[in-house]
Design a protein around this motif. Structure first.
Motif, mmCIF file in Angstrom:
data_model
loop_
_atom_site.group_PDB
_atom_site.id
_atom_site.type_symbol
_atom_site.label_atom_id
_atom_site.label_comp_id
_atom_site.label_asym_id
_atom_site.label_seq_id
_atom_site.Cartn_x
_atom_site.Cartn_y
_atom_site.Cartn_z
ATOM 1 N N GLY A 6 -11.916 49.099 30.587
ATOM 2 C CA GLY A 6 -11.705 49.292 32.185
ATOM 3 C C GLY A 6 -13.048 48.728 32.920
ATOM 4 N N ALA A 7 -14.149 49.370 32.311
ATOM 5 C CA ALA A 7 -15.350 48.895 32.869
ATOM 6 C C ALA A 7 -15.670 47.733 32.943
ATOM 7 C CB ALA A 7 -16.625 49.759 32.035
ATOM 8 N N VAL A 8 -15.537 46.901 31.800
ATOM 9 C CA VAL A 8 -15.606 45.517 31.610
ATOM 10 C C VAL A 8 -14.953 44.671 32.810
ATOM 11 C CG1 VAL A 8 -15.818 43.294 30.318
ATOM 12 C CG2 VAL A 8 -16.593 45.196 29.402
ATOM 13 N N SER A 9 -13.524 45.171 32.936
ATOM 14 C CA SER A 9 -12.838 44.619 33.741
ATOM 15 C C SER A 9 -13.419 44.428 35.255
ATOM 16 C CB SER A 9 -11.466 45.254 34.006
ATOM 17 O OG SER A 9 -11.501 46.316 34.150
ATOM 18 N N LEU A 10 -14.229 45.282 35.645
ATOM 19 C CA LEU A 10 -14.739 45.530 36.936
ATOM 20 C C LEU A 10 -16.349 44.694 37.088
ATOM 21 C CD1 LEU A 10 -14.178 49.202 37.448
ATOM 22 C CD2 LEU A 10 -13.205 47.549 38.933
ATOM 23 N N LEU A 11 -16.705 43.904 36.180
ATOM 24 C CA LEU A 11 -17.984 43.506 36.202
ATOM 25 C C LEU A 11 -17.983 42.249 37.162
ATOM 26 C CD1 LEU A 11 -18.686 43.148 32.371
ATOM 27 C CD2 LEU A 11 -19.365 44.828 34.015
ATOM 28 N N ASN A 12 -16.940 41.696 37.718
ATOM 29 C CA ASN A 12 -17.217 40.592 38.548
ATOM 30 C C ASN A 12 -17.505 40.794 39.897
ATOM 31 O OD1 ASN A 12 -14.625 41.793 38.879
ATOM 32 N ND2 ASN A 12 -13.425 40.086 39.400
ATOM 33 N N ILE A 13 -17.627 42.333 40.339
ATOM 34 C CA ILE A 13 -18.073 42.646 41.599
ATOM 35 C C ILE A 13 -19.452 43.193 41.504
ATOM 36 C CG2 ILE A 13 -15.639 43.307 42.137
ATOM 37 C CD1 ILE A 13 -16.037 46.380 41.769
ATOM 38 N N SER A 14 -20.278 42.892 40.512
ATOM 39 C CA SER A 14 -21.609 43.321 40.510
ATOM 40 C C SER A 14 -22.450 42.658 41.384
ATOM 41 C CB SER A 14 -22.067 43.169 39.212
ATOM 42 O OG SER A 14 -21.970 41.954 38.719
ATOM 43 N N CYS A 15 -23.882 43.011 41.126
ATOM 44 C CA CYS A 15 -24.793 42.366 42.237
ATOM 45 C C CYS A 15 -25.271 41.094 41.742
ATOM 46 C CB CYS A 15 -26.027 43.189 42.241
ATOM 47 S SG CYS A 15 -25.941 44.944 42.637
ATOM 48 N N ASN A 16 -24.259 40.085 41.878
ATOM 49 C CA ASN A 16 -24.467 38.740 41.472
ATOM 50 C C ASN A 16 -24.634 38.688 39.991
ATOM 51 O OD1 ASN A 16 -24.124 37.684 44.247
ATOM 52 N ND2 ASN A 16 -26.564 38.087 44.653
ATOM 53 N N SER A 17 -24.143 39.543 39.096
ATOM 54 C CA SER A 17 -24.439 39.320 37.763
ATOM 55 C C SER A 17 -22.945 39.072 37.125
ATOM 56 C CB SER A 17 -24.933 40.647 37.126
ATOM 57 O OG SER A 17 -25.176 40.638 35.791
ATOM 58 N N LYS A 18 -22.915 38.121 36.427
ATOM 59 C CA LYS A 18 -21.516 37.758 35.954
ATOM 60 C C LYS A 18 -21.290 38.362 34.611
ATOM 61 C CE LYS A 18 -22.635 33.098 37.907
ATOM 62 N NZ LYS A 18 -22.578 31.572 37.459
ATOM 63 N N ASP A 19 -19.743 38.408 34.343
ATOM 64 C CA ASP A 19 -19.642 39.015 33.124
ATOM 65 C C ASP A 19 -20.115 38.396 31.739
ATOM 66 O OD1 ASP A 19 -18.071 36.832 33.382
ATOM 67 O OD2 ASP A 19 -16.146 38.010 33.069
ATOM 68 N N THR A 20 -20.393 37.120 31.963
ATOM 69 C CA THR A 20 -21.005 36.526 30.811
ATOM 70 C C THR A 20 -22.247 36.863 30.510
ATOM 71 O OG1 THR A 20 -21.591 34.744 32.457
ATOM 72 C CG2 THR A 20 -19.486 34.206 31.131
ATOM 73 N N ASP A 21 -23.154 37.318 31.619
ATOM 74 C CA ASP A 21 -24.365 37.936 31.363
ATOM 75 C C ASP A 21 -24.513 39.037 30.751
ATOM 76 O OD1 ASP A 21 -25.585 35.586 32.670
ATOM 77 O OD2 ASP A 21 -25.114 36.826 34.722
ATOM 78 N N MET B 134 -17.883 53.399 41.456
ATOM 79 C CA MET B 134 -17.755 52.019 41.176
ATOM 80 C C MET B 134 -19.156 51.279 41.426
ATOM 81 S SD MET B 134 -15.114 51.277 39.880
ATOM 82 C CE MET B 134 -15.332 52.799 38.885
ATOM 83 N N ASP B 135 -19.954 51.968 42.669
ATOM 84 C CA ASP B 135 -21.151 51.555 42.733
ATOM 85 C C ASP B 135 -22.148 51.553 41.828
ATOM 86 O OD1 ASP B 135 -20.429 50.455 45.420
ATOM 87 O OD2 ASP B 135 -21.218 52.202 46.402
ATOM 88 N N LYS B 136 -22.224 52.928 41.298
ATOM 89 C CA LYS B 136 -23.288 53.090 39.978
ATOM 90 C C LYS B 136 -22.687 52.035 38.817
ATOM 91 C CE LYS B 136 -24.992 57.557 41.435
ATOM 92 N NZ LYS B 136 -25.067 58.812 41.163
ATOM 93 N N GLU C 82 -30.194 58.451 33.918
ATOM 94 C CA GLU C 82 -31.034 59.370 34.844
ATOM 95 C C GLU C 82 -31.861 58.446 35.825
ATOM 96 O OE1 GLU C 82 -33.634 61.370 32.057
ATOM 97 O OE2 GLU C 82 -32.133 62.961 31.513
ATOM 98 N N HIS C 83 -32.134 57.331 35.490
ATOM 99 C CA HIS C 83 -32.738 56.308 36.468
ATOM 100 C C HIS C 83 -31.835 55.906 37.614
ATOM 101 C CE1 HIS C 83 -36.042 53.457 37.770
ATOM 102 N NE2 HIS C 83 -35.092 52.708 37.875
ATOM 103 N N ILE C 84 -30.634 55.352 37.208
ATOM 104 C CA ILE C 84 -29.803 54.826 38.039
ATOM 105 C C ILE C 84 -29.286 56.156 39.041
ATOM 106 C CG2 ILE C 84 -27.169 54.229 38.314
ATOM 107 C CD1 ILE C 84 -27.667 52.619 35.679
ATOM 108 N N ASP C 85 -29.008 57.332 38.597
ATOM 109 C CA ASP C 85 -28.652 58.403 39.357
ATOM 110 C C ASP C 85 -29.955 58.646 40.273
ATOM 111 O OD1 ASP C 85 -26.296 58.486 38.145
ATOM 112 O OD2 ASP C 85 -26.703 60.383 36.971
#
Length: 661
Positions: free
Chosen positions: A16-31, A59-61, A146-149
């Motif tokens: 499920g996490a990987v399926s949401l990768l296309n909405i990241s900060c300009n980072s592609k699922d291939t990356d 979803m933002d995190k 911890e860093h992301i939070d």
């Protein structure tokens, strides 16, 4: 829950996490997939982060985690395994701080000797592959979570960060590293250390907070030239321990402190100034209105002075890999250090820029060209551009500089144009010496006087030159007070027929001294010629000046040494002639770059002619300028002091003046 059931649930969470990768900060699922494939045994740590935020439904995190992991491929720590003997220098610096805030600065030469000794034994410190630890193989889920939070906490809770959009948050607050420092949990620690100060001072804006922190750090921390050649980036704890470093180290530390507080902070840099082979890094904060505010780290105030520098290119470091329009088949036509994969061009934020499209001959088979500025006699690569239809195309090039275009092939540069100057309107001017029309050239410097250096030279304004016949100068008279900034060695005639045994330079309150040379002249026995007077060097009687070499500097005939006011006591330095002497003139020179013409030195003038620098002759200076007659007009020239110095700068000559290029 059984172990089998947990594994199944964890697997579904990852899908499920990987399926949401296309909405990241300009980072592609291939990356992301690329990073995960490289991570080997550490893959579970990275997947745990993604599953954690998917499970929480944040979803933002999750997007932020994908941004960090997806751009992790080229991120690594450099741990000093290859050059461990140099750690003793860092430990020595740490111990010297125990002797006071000025201890390290006072022992700079001693530390440099220790560094040179280690370099002679082991060679200068050089990065080895065994020093690298790639993040995808070592970073832990607990650290990332911890860093992301914490990054989200300050972004969402601090008023000064609420206007930052998600894309800028990912680049300028979220990243867990700045350079190649070892990974450590710095963000929450720095936040907890600095927040009490902000509350106590009631600081509530990006500008106020950043200025307070930079001013505070400028007092506690220093720059040290010796560490320019130290190839390892400091962690925040190491920099706080050592408290000295190069520009990059101080910029990185400042970035981490500000980001820990939710202040969007970037690192901007120029790989090389135009007209120099040196570059620089500095910080940029983004104010609540979105405006970028650049400043030098660990310098009082919150500003940076570009007035004495020329800019060809400026870049902003990014955590995300940038897409470059380079055909990898011809990548060898571009020097590696010009390919900035993790930076974006921001030159136009600092200077006016121009696009350049120039026809180039004999470029068949070449796809890229290199535009270069210069440093002395050398040409320094600045940027690459496409070659299309017989033209070289460059974008966003800083104006007001001298350039030339080259082809890079088999690790060699081939010049394809004569030098040209781009003015502020983007107009291009080529230089070709006119040997039919000649001119007389009166030259007063070999390198321009920068505003920075002129300001330093002005520090002697207000100093008083005095004479007296008592050791404590209670009967002193003032020959003159320095009222203007001298551009070179200054001579002042003294019309006082009385005689004085003691002379001195007295520094007013708030002054620094900054006197490189101070000479007193009397009359020779024939009463017609002047002679330089000598005597015992003296200072405030309350100070024992024995062994304090800086008292000798105004009288050592070396323009590169200079006297600064001492700590404690009355701020003056002088001479005891042993008997009273009549003073007829005083010569003095402030601390300077010594790039003016010095009497007695020999100078050689060079002209750029087609493909090389050619000598136009030599002159020995008998005044503070040199004259070259019958020189071709419309040329580019370099003046070299054959006796000393390394700084030279290209200039043209028009209307009786040197025009620095």
């Amino acid at each position: 829950m059984s172990c089998v059931l947990f594994k199944l649930s964890f697997t579904f969470l990852l899908i499920g996490a990987v399926s949401l990768l296309n909405i990241s900060c300009n980072s592609k699922d291939t990356d992301l997939n690329s990073t995960l494939k490289l991570s080997g045994d550490n893959r579970k740590e990275l997947e745990t982060v993604l599953a954690y935020y998917k499970n929480k439904g944040d979803m933002d995190k999750l997007r932020a985690a994908n941004f960090l992991i997806g751009n992790m491929k080229d991120k690594f720590s450099l741990t000093n395994r290859s050059n461990q003997p140099f750690n003793q220098i860092l430990n020595l610096i740490d111990s010297i701080w125990d002797h006071g805030n000025s201890g390290v600065i006072d022992n700079t030469k001693y530390l440099q000797r220790k560094w040179d000794s280690l370099s002679n034994i082991y060679g200068p410190p050089v990065i080895n592959e065994k020093d690298k630890d790639y993040d995808y193989s070592t970073i832990k889920a607990k650290y990332l979570i911890e860093h992301i939070d914490h990054s989200f906490s300050v972004w969402k809770s601090k008023d000064w960060a609420k206007g930052v959009n998600f894309e800028d948050f990912c680049e300028y607050i979220l990243p867990y590293r700045i350079g190649t420092e070892e990974i450590e949990p710095w963000s929450l620690r720095l936040y907890n250390e600095w927040l009490p100060y902000l509350k106590k001072k009631e600081l509530d804006s990006t500008l106020k907070i950043s200025k307070y922190i930079n001013d505070y750090n400028s007092y506690k921390m220093k720059h040290m030239k010796m560490l320019w050649s130290y190839p390892y980036d400091f962690t925040t704890t190491e920099f706080e321990r050592i408290r000295v470093g190069n520009c990059k180290m101080s910029v990185h530390y400042t970035t981490q402190v500000l980001r820990s507080l939710g202040i969007p902070t970037a690192v901007d840099f120029t790989p090389r100034w135009a007209g120099s082979n040196n570059g620089h890094e500095w910080n940029v904060i983004f104010l609540e209105n979105g405006k970028a505010h650049p400043f030098d780290a660990i310098h009082r105030g919150l500003n940076i002075d570009f007035s004495w520098r020329k800019i060809a290119k400026v870049y902003r470091k990014t955590f995300a890999k940038q897409i470059l329009s380079i055909n990898t088949e011809y990548l060898s036509e571009i020097p590696k250090d010009l390919v900035e994969n993790y930076a974006k061009d921001v030159t136009s934020e600092y200077v006016k820029t121009s696009d350049i499209d120039l026809p180039i001959d004999n470029i068949e088979g070449h796809h890229y060209a290199i535009i270069s500025s210069y440093h002395g006699f050398e040409w320094i690569p600045q940027d690459w551009g496409d070659i299309k239809k017989g033209k070289a195309h460059f974008r966003n090039i800083g104006v007001g500089n001298l350039y030339s275009i080259f082809i890079y092939h088999n690790n060699k540069y081939t010049r394809k144009t004569q030098p040209f100057f781009i003015d502020t309107l983007g107009k291009i001017e080529f230089f070709k010496p006119d040997f039919k029309n000649k001119q007389e050239m009166r030259l007063e410097r070999k390198f321009p006087l920068t505003p920075f250096m002129k300001n330093i030279m002005s520090f002697i304004i207000g100093n008083k030159i005095q004479g007296g016949n008592t050791r404590d100068f209670k009967d002193s008279i003032t020959f003159f007070t320095i009222a203007d900034t001298p551009m070179n060695i200054k001579t002042v005639e003294i019309h006082d027929h009385k005689k004085y045994r003691y002379v001195r330079m007295w520094i007013p309150r708030g002054g620094r001294g900054d006197m490189a040379e101070l000479e007193f002249y009397g009359l020779s026995p024939n009463k017609k010629d002047t002679i330089k007077l000598s005597g015992e060097i003296i200072g405030d009687p309350k100070i024992d000046i024995r062994g304090k070499r800086y008292y000798t500097y105004p009288f050592d005939e070396n323009l590169l040494t200079y006297y600064l006011r001492p700590r404690g006591g009355d701020p003056w330095v002088g001479l005891d002639f042993g008997k009273a002497q009549r003073i007829v003139k005083v010569r003095y020179c402030p601390r300077s770059d010594t790039n003016f013409i010095e009497v007695g030195d020999e100078y050689e003038l060079f002209l750029w002619d087609l493909d090389d620098w050619k000598s136009l002759g030599r002159r020995q200076a008998d005044s503070q300028y040199v004259v070259f007659n019958n020189m071709p007009k419309n040329g580019l020239y370099i003046l070299v002091n054959l006796n000393k110095g390394v700084e030279n700068k290209i200039f043209s000559y028009n209307g009786g003046h040197q025009i620095w290029r």
